[in-house]
Structure formats: structure tokens, C-alpha cells
Scaffold this motif. Structure first.
Motif, PDB file in Angstrom:
ATOM      1  N   THR A 250       0.826  -1.204   0.000  1.00 54.37           N
ATOM      2  CA  THR A 250       0.000   0.000   0.000  1.00 54.37           C
ATOM      3  C   THR A 250       0.865   1.262   0.000  1.00 54.37           C
ATOM      4  O   THR A 250       0.624   2.208  -0.761  1.00 54.37           O
ATOM      5  CB  THR A 250      -0.927   0.015   1.226  1.00 54.37           C
ATOM      6  OG1 THR A 250      -1.747  -1.152   1.209  1.00 54.37           O
ATOM      7  CG2 THR A 250      -1.807   1.270   1.218  1.00 54.37           C
TER       8      THR A 250
ATOM      9  N   LEU B  83       2.628   1.600  -3.435  1.00 49.96           N
ATOM     10  CA  LEU B  83       1.715   2.068  -4.478  1.00 49.96           C
ATOM     11  C   LEU B  83       1.411   3.557  -4.303  1.00 49.96           C
ATOM     12  O   LEU B  83       1.306   4.296  -5.289  1.00 49.96           O
ATOM     13  CB  LEU B  83       0.421   1.255  -4.453  1.00 49.96           C
ATOM     14  CG  LEU B  83       0.528  -0.199  -4.920  1.00 49.96           C
ATOM     15  CD1 LEU B  83      -0.790  -0.925  -4.731  1.00 49.96           C
ATOM     16  CD2 LEU B  83       0.960  -0.266  -6.388  1.00 49.96           C
ATOM     17  N   SER B  84       1.280   3.998  -3.053  1.00 51.98           N
ATOM     18  CA  SER B  84       1.023   5.413  -2.794  1.00 51.98           C
ATOM     19  C   SER B  84       2.199   6.266  -3.243  1.00 51.98           C
ATOM     20  O   SER B  84       2.018   7.329  -3.847  1.00 51.98           O
ATOM     21  CB  SER B  84       0.753   5.636  -1.299  1.00 51.98           C
ATOM     22  OG  SER B  84      -0.417   4.963  -0.892  1.00 51.98           O
TER      23      SER B  84
ATOM     24  N   MET C  29       4.454   5.429  -5.544  1.00 51.42           N
ATOM     25  CA  MET C  29       4.521   5.384  -7.005  1.00 51.42           C
ATOM     26  C   MET C  29       3.478   6.308  -7.626  1.00 51.42           C
ATOM     27  O   MET C  29       3.754   6.987  -8.621  1.00 51.42           O
ATOM     28  CB  MET C  29       4.325   3.943  -7.486  1.00 51.42           C
ATOM     29  CG  MET C  29       5.478   3.012  -7.140  1.00 51.42           C
ATOM     30  SD  MET C  29       5.155   1.293  -7.606  1.00 51.42           S
ATOM     31  CE  MET C  29       5.027   1.440  -9.387  1.00 51.42           C
ATOM     32  N   SER C  30       2.266   6.328  -7.045  1.00 49.28           N
ATOM     33  CA  SER C  30       1.220   7.208  -7.552  1.00 49.28           C
ATOM     34  C   SER C  30       1.613   8.671  -7.388  1.00 49.28           C
ATOM     35  O   SER C  30       1.407   9.488  -8.300  1.00 49.28           O
ATOM     36  CB  SER C  30      -0.092   6.934  -6.808  1.00 49.28           C
ATOM     37  OG  SER C  30      -1.098   7.823  -7.210  1.00 49.28           O
ATOM     38  N   TYR C  31       2.190   8.995  -6.250  1.00 52.88           N
ATOM     39  CA  TYR C  31       2.626  10.372  -5.995  1.00 52.88           C
ATOM     40  C   TYR C  31       3.724  10.776  -6.989  1.00 52.88           C
ATOM     41  O   TYR C  31       3.687  11.875  -7.544  1.00 52.88           O
ATOM     42  CB  TYR C  31       3.143  10.484  -4.564  1.00 52.88           C
ATOM     43  CG  TYR C  31       3.759  11.832  -4.254  1.00 52.88           C
ATOM     44  CD1 TYR C  31       2.961  12.929  -3.962  1.00 52.88           C
ATOM     45  CD2 TYR C  31       5.141  12.002  -4.275  1.00 52.88           C
ATOM     46  CE1 TYR C  31       3.519  14.168  -3.691  1.00 52.88           C
ATOM     47  CE2 TYR C  31       5.709  13.234  -4.015  1.00 52.88           C
ATOM     48  CZ  TYR C  31       4.895  14.312  -3.715  1.00 52.88           C
ATOM     49  OH  TYR C  31       5.463  15.536  -3.460  1.00 52.88           O
TER      50      TYR C  31
ATOM     51  N   GLU D 133       4.271   9.533  -9.971  1.00 52.89           N
ATOM     52  CA  GLU D 133       3.713   9.655 -11.323  1.00 52.89           C
ATOM     53  C   GLU D 133       2.956  10.970 -11.472  1.00 52.89           C
ATOM     54  O   GLU D 133       3.054  11.638 -12.511  1.00 52.89           O
ATOM     55  CB  GLU D 133       2.792   8.468 -11.622  1.00 52.89           C
ATOM     56  CG  GLU D 133       2.104   8.519 -12.986  1.00 52.89           C
ATOM     57  CD  GLU D 133       3.062   8.503 -14.165  1.00 52.89           C
ATOM     58  OE1 GLU D 133       2.605   8.720 -15.300  1.00 52.89           O
ATOM     59  OE2 GLU D 133       4.283   8.265 -13.970  1.00 52.89           O
ATOM     60  N   LYS D 134       2.230  11.369 -10.430  1.00 50.46           N
ATOM     61  CA  LYS D 134       1.535  12.656 -10.488  1.00 50.46           C
ATOM     62  C   LYS D 134       2.528  13.804 -10.624  1.00 50.46           C
ATOM     63  O   LYS D 134       2.294  14.767 -11.356  1.00 50.46           O
ATOM     64  CB  LYS D 134       0.683  12.843  -9.235  1.00 50.46           C
ATOM     65  CG  LYS D 134      -0.580  11.988  -9.212  1.00 50.46           C
ATOM     66  CD  LYS D 134      -1.397  12.231  -7.956  1.00 50.46           C
ATOM     67  CE  LYS D 134      -2.656  11.377  -7.951  1.00 50.46           C
ATOM     68  NZ  LYS D 134      -3.454  11.576  -6.701  1.00 50.46           N
TER      69      LYS D 134
ATOM     70  N   CYS E  51       3.793  13.802 -14.201  1.00 48.36           N
ATOM     71  CA  CYS E  51       2.770  14.355 -15.097  1.00 48.36           C
ATOM     72  C   CYS E  51       2.669  15.870 -14.944  1.00 48.36           C
ATOM     73  O   CYS E  51       2.485  16.586 -15.936  1.00 48.36           O
ATOM     74  CB  CYS E  51       1.414  13.709 -14.808  1.00 48.36           C
ATOM     75  SG  CYS E  51       1.287  11.988 -15.356  1.00 48.36           S
TER      76      CYS E  51
ATOM     77  N   SER F  18       6.435  11.294 -17.745  1.00 47.98           N
ATOM     78  CA  SER F  18       5.454  10.319 -17.271  1.00 47.98           C
ATOM     79  C   SER F  18       5.908   8.891 -17.603  1.00 47.98           C
ATOM     80  O   SER F  18       6.456   8.633 -18.668  1.00 47.98           O
ATOM     81  CB  SER F  18       4.096  10.580 -17.922  1.00 47.98           C
ATOM     82  OG  SER F  18       3.214   9.502 -17.725  1.00 47.98           O
TER      83      SER F  18
ATOM     84  N   SER G  14       3.594   6.149 -16.989  1.00 48.51           N
ATOM     85  CA  SER G  14       2.442   5.295 -17.291  1.00 48.51           C
ATOM     86  C   SER G  14       1.198   6.045 -17.765  1.00 48.51           C
ATOM     87  O   SER G  14       0.245   5.414 -18.209  1.00 48.51           O
ATOM     88  CB  SER G  14       2.064   4.481 -16.038  1.00 48.51           C
ATOM     89  OG  SER G  14       1.773   5.338 -14.935  1.00 48.51           O
ATOM     90  N   THR G  15       1.187   7.382 -17.699  1.00 42.82           N
ATOM     91  CA  THR G  15      -0.013   8.125 -18.082  1.00 42.82           C
ATOM     92  C   THR G  15      -0.028   8.431 -19.569  1.00 42.82           C
ATOM     93  O   THR G  15      -1.060   8.314 -20.226  1.00 42.82           O
ATOM     94  CB  THR G  15      -0.114   9.436 -17.279  1.00 42.82           C
ATOM     95  OG1 THR G  15      -0.020   9.123 -15.883  1.00 42.82           O
ATOM     96  CG2 THR G  15      -1.437  10.132 -17.551  1.00 42.82           C
TER      97      THR G  15
END
Length: 227
Positions: A31, A34-35, A37-39, A41-42, A45, A163, A165-166
């Protein structure tokens, strides 16, 4: 006789308890990862959108000549079936390089400081800006690296797709519309490019929303938008 000493009631973890604890730790670690990695990626982007915004401003502020040497685009309205032709220029960005479709879009990037060339190259681009036959430097010149197979000006610097993955490519466009004059639009794709520009309507729509473009207009290179 009374025996002195302490008896211990401590017991070790059972195998089942250890498995449960390890499973919980693995879920928590996943968890958190993933958080993160998401941060990240944002953040990547956001950097792309910031750079795309700079390109958008450069193209919007440039004083295009009356004989703009863009590329012909054939657009068929999906509702009426009518086809129109207009001139389009672009600045394309992928994970490795920047490509400008013509002298004017290259000069817009140069004048805004987004790519750098020698004063001699800038002067020659300006001199030949309205020539149907594009002029190209004889070799690499600071950020300019080569001429593409479809006669684009190819540059390399720190403006590239960040980016993971986006999206893997994005593009800013200028349009010389017969009725509306100069318009702007953009496109982006996260599809694998095999032959030509890979269409990816959802990514293009999301990218355009980030840049403030609305009103979909489909062109041969994917989903396009203009205000």
C-alpha cells in the motif's frame, strides 16, 4: 523448603501467527509503495503539463507569417460528413526528443527560450520562414540534432516526456482554420506506436483537460482539441 525463582509464562509466536503478521506487513508495504509510485507519477505528469504549458504559450504568442508553412490536414466532421482542409503546425514531445513541424513552430520555441540554436541558425530559419522548401542546418547546432524523415526540426534538451504510465507522447498544435483563423490544440497518447501516430482518445482528452482545451476535433494524428 520453598524454591525461589520465577516461572515464565511467555510463549513464542506460532507459525500461523507469524504468517498472519508477515501477510499484514506485506499488505502495508504494498500500500505504501503504491502510494509513493502514484505520488511520483503525479509529479512527473505535473512536470509534463508545466512544460506543455510553456510550449502552448510560445505557440500562442508567436507572430505567424501570412504564408504559414504548416502541413495540410483533412478533417471530416463526424456529424455532417463534410471534409475541410486547413494548415497545421506542431511541436511533438516524446521520451527522447522534441520535433517541430516547420520553421515557424521552431522559431516560436527558439524565441521563447525552450530550445537553443546559434544566432546564425535562427537567422537562417527566419530568412526562410515562408519558403515552401524548408531550410535545415547542415549538422547539429546546440539543441538542434537532426532533420527527421518527414522534414521536422528535431531538438534534444530537458524537455521530454517524464510520465512513466499516463502518456508516452504529447503534442501541441497550431491550426490555420479557414473560418476561425489561428486555433490551438493538443494530443497525447499512451498507446504503443507501430505505424504512424497511435490514437488514444482517453489519454488525449485527459491531457487536453490539463491544458484547458475543450471541444473535440478528430484529426489523422489522434484526438485533437481546440478552444
Amino acid at each position: 523448603m520453598i524454591k525461589s525463582g520465577r516461572s515464565s509464562n511467555n510463549k513464542g509466536f506460532s507459525l500461523v501467527e507469524l504468517i498472519i503478521i508477515i501477510a499484514i506487513l506485506a499488505i502495508l508495504a504494498t500500500t505504501v509503495l503504491l502510494s509513493i509510485m502514484s505520488y511520483l507519477e503525479k509529479a512527473r505528469c505535473s512536470k509534463d503539463v508545466y512544460n506543455a504549458g510553456l510550449i502552448k504559450n510560445a505557440l500562442a504568442c508567436y507572430d505567424y507569417p501570412s504564408d504559414f508553412q504548416g502541413r495540410n490536414v483533412y478533417y471530416t466532421d463526424p456529424d455532417t460528413g463534410e471534409t475541410e482542409v486547413y494548415e497545421r503546425g506542431w511541436v511533438y514531445v516524446d521520451k527522447d526528443e522534441i520535433r517541430c513541424s516547420d520553421q515557424s513552430t521552431a522559431l516560436a520555441m527558439i524565441r521563447f527560450g525552450l530550445v537553443v540554436v546559434s544566432p546564425e541558425t535562427e537567422s537562417m530559419l527566419e530568412e526562410h520562414e515562408q519558403d515552401p522548401k524548408r531550410w535545415f542546418p547542415s549538422g547539429p547546432d546546440i539543441d538542434y540534432v537532426r532533420r527527421s524523415g518527414i522534414d521536422e526540426y528535431v531538438f534534444k534538451n530537458n524537455i521530454k516526456v517524464h510520465s512513466k504510465s499516463t502518456w508516452n507522447t504529447y503534442q501541441l498544435d497550431v491550426y490555420m482554420d479557414p473560418d476561425d483563423g489561428l486555433c490551438m490544440g493538443a494530443s497525447a497518447s499512451n498507446a504503443i506506436r507501430t505505424n504512424g501516430h497511435a490514437k488514444d482518445a482517453n489519454t488525449a482528452k485527459f491531457f487536453n483537460e490539463q491544458l484547458g482545451f475543450t471541444n473535440a476535433k478528430v484529426t489523422p494524428i489522434g484526438e485533437q482539441y481546440r478552444p
